[in-house]
Design an enzyme around this catalytic site. Structure first.
Site, PDB file in Angstrom:
ATOM      1  N   SER A  24       0.833  -1.208   0.000  1.00 14.35           N
ATOM      2  CA  SER A  24       0.000   0.000   0.000  1.00 14.35           C
ATOM      3  C   SER A  24       0.859   1.245   0.000  1.00 14.35           C
ATOM      4  O   SER A  24       2.059   1.209   0.261  1.00 14.35           O
ATOM      5  CB  SER A  24      -0.907  -0.004   1.233  1.00 14.35           C
ATOM      6  OG  SER A  24      -0.132   0.348   2.367  1.00 14.35           O
ATOM      7  N   LYS A  25       0.193   2.346  -0.266  1.00 19.58           N
ATOM      8  CA  LYS A  25       0.852   3.651  -0.275  1.00 19.58           C
ATOM      9  C   LYS A  25       1.533   3.894   1.075  1.00 19.58           C
ATOM     10  O   LYS A  25       2.631   4.420   1.143  1.00 19.58           O
ATOM     11  CB  LYS A  25      -0.214   4.698  -0.540  1.00 19.58           C
ATOM     12  CG  LYS A  25       0.247   6.116  -0.455  1.00 19.58           C
ATOM     13  CD  LYS A  25      -0.880   7.004  -0.933  1.00 19.58           C
ATOM     14  CE  LYS A  25      -0.744   8.455  -0.561  1.00 19.58           C
ATOM     15  NZ  LYS A  25      -0.111   8.810   0.662  1.00 19.58           N
TER      16      LYS A  25
END
Ligand code: GLU
Length: 519
Positions: free
Chosen positions: A275-276
């Site tokens: 994920s970011k």
């Protein structure tokens, strides 16, 4: 009949493209090019609630940067094509502009009995959900509930026909068949079977905005655009039974595309989806290009972090695919030749930030000094260095190319070849700048100043070392004193390299400066 391979990358412009999305586009591209087929870009923007301005432009720019050039859907300037032509026969390629196409397909399904009109308002559905949840059940709009809801299956014909005319908030829903086993084949996962009993009646089309949902638009367009393989992320696997049933309902099974669902990219520790936030936390980009959202929050990008697009493409290709050999470095052309869906792994591919850097270092090593010089000059300008000859910059580049991972590293590795040090690393100075060392070092400096041959590294290096050795002076200590003067620290390039680059005058200035500062 064998059909021409036609695949598509169909992003929804709901934000920047994650590196997993770029990988999906890349695998589609490689698959198409290997078979002499077409790679199409289609923008799936029917969900106006999730539309993010700038996202479409970002996606196209990111693919361009990677060299993933579409045959259809985007013109040479990077605009999504709106008008059909020989090269772009299926335009427009933005689903919002294809709005008039979908209604008749949704209505065709109602006529054939595969779909129905639904009139429940959001409030009614909310109330139903709450009622079932309070009884400990979960609500789905489907085979067990549809007859108790307001739709053209449960209501008298006259009544629903009137609502169809008078209301503008109805939808068309797919009538999921009861207790059917849908048999599906996936090019990566093999045969999969799912019973329809747990599947809901998905909305296909909405009267309110006269737009299809993802499912309908996706199937209709894949059919109209003659797509032969759908290669996409595994988050779409749960939709596959519905997609199979839609092809069947339309009578399009003969030309139904084959499906391949790609596994997710995983966090470096292998636990869950990349994920970011992992990027922010562990300090690596998860987006191809830098992205600034509406709140002004910045997400770093591979491009802005100094990755070469070839390195990025190479590392992405290897996340979830392997050639079955030891080879790790592939150009895009080589990937086109070697790639195969059969060698795409079923399990998730774990992202490794060090490996990503390794790829860039390898590509940097392979670059020509000329190209790196072009890239380094603007970096130097950012540091206020102008008026240095290109020849000088090239010499510096040639000297440090092997030590760098990114072009920006050149500055950290050897800024002292452009600006004299003004301070000296305290610890290094304390260790080496001692009278017994620097008196010798200054004698070596004189030797260098009086060196009469042509002032090149090759000419100077041997005699310089010989001079120190023949006097039986401690080589390391003496050299580190000189390095302190030239670099500001006891680490750096070889003395002969540095002095022949900066020249005798600058060398003399730096010696005078350290004498005045540290003595
Ligand atoms: N619009 C979908 C997405 O954003 C496309 C899924 C598909 O390729 O079918 O992922």
């Amino acid at each position: 009949m064998t059909r021409k391979t036609r695949v598509r990358f169909a992003p929804s412009p709901t934000g920047p493209l994650h590196m997993g999305g770029v990988r999906t586009a890349l695998y589609n591209y490689l698959f198409a090019k290997q078979r002499g087929g077409d790679f199409i870009i289609r923008i799936e923007d029917t969900d106006s609630q999730r539309f993010v301005p700038g996202a479409e432009k970002y996606i196209i720019e990111a693919l361009n940067w990677c060299g993933i050039v579409p045959d259809e859907g985007v013109d040479a300037e990077g605009n999504v094509v709106e008008t059909a032509s020989e090269r772009h026969p299926h335009a427009p390629y933005r689903q919002s502009q294809r709005k008039p196409i979908y209604r008749k397909y949704a209505e065709e399904l109602v006529e054939k009995g595969f779909a129905y009109y639904a009139f429940d308002t959001a409030e009614e559905l909310g109330a139903k959900r709450a009622e079932m949840e309070s009884a400990g059940q979960t609500f789905i709009y489907g085979q067990t509930t549809r007859m108790g809801l307001r739709n053209s299956l449960s209501m008298p014909e006259a009544e629903w026909k009137e609502l169809l005319e008078t209301r503008t908030d109805w939808t068309i829903r797919f009538k999921m068949p009861e207790n059917r086993v849908v048999k599906m084949d996936d090019l990566i996962r093999g045969h999969v079977e799912v019973n329809t009993s747990t599947l809901d009646d998905k909305v296909l089309w909405k009267r309110a905005d006269e737009l299809p949902t993802y499912h309908l638009a996706n199937i209709v367009d894949d059919h109209l655009m003659e797509i032969t393989e759908v290669i996409r992320g595994e988050e779409w696997l749960p939709s596959l039974p519905l997609h199979y049933l839609l092809y069947e309902a339309f009578g399009w099974t003969e030309t139904q595309p084959r499906f391949a669902h790609l596994s997710l990219l995983l966090k470096p520790d292998g636990k869950g989806k990349l994920s970011k936030r992992d990027g922010d936390r562990l300090g690596f980009p998860v987006f191809p290009l830098r992205w600034v959202n509406a709140e002004g929050e910045v997400s770093r990008g591979y491009r802005e972090d100094g990755y070469f697009p070839e390195a990025f493409v190479n590392l992405l290709a290897m996340l979830g695919w392997n050639p079955g050999t030891e080879q790790e470095l592939f150009t895009l052309e080589e990937l086109v030749e070697t790639f195969s869906l059969e060698r795409v792994v079923k399990s998730g591919a774990r992202f490794n930030a060090d490996k990503a850097k390794w790829y860039n270092k390898e590509y940097l090593r392979k670059k020509s000094v000329e190209e790196l010089t072009d890239l380094y000059i603007p970096v130097l300008e950012e540091h206020g260095i102008t008026g240095v000859s290109r020849e000088y910059v090239s010499k510096v580049v040639a000297l440090i190319q092997e030590r760098a991972t990114f072009v920006a590293d050149f500055w950290d590795i050897a800024s002292y070849l452009f600006v004299a040090p003004v301070t000296f690393v305290e610890k290094d100075a304390a260790k080496f700048w001692k009278e017994e060392n620097y008196t010798l070092a200054l004698k070596v400096a004189d030797f260098i100043m009086n060196f009469e041959g042509e002032f090149t590294k090759e000419n100077l290096e041997g005699p310089l070392e010989e001079f120190i050795r023949s006097n039986e002076w401690p080589m390391g200590k003496v050299m580190n004193c000189l390095r302190l003067a030239l670099v500001g620290a006891s680490s750096g390039l070889g003395i002969a390299d540095i002095v022949t680059l900066i020249g005798k005058d600058e060398f003399a200035r730096r010696i005078e400066y350290i004498k005045a500062t540290l003595k």
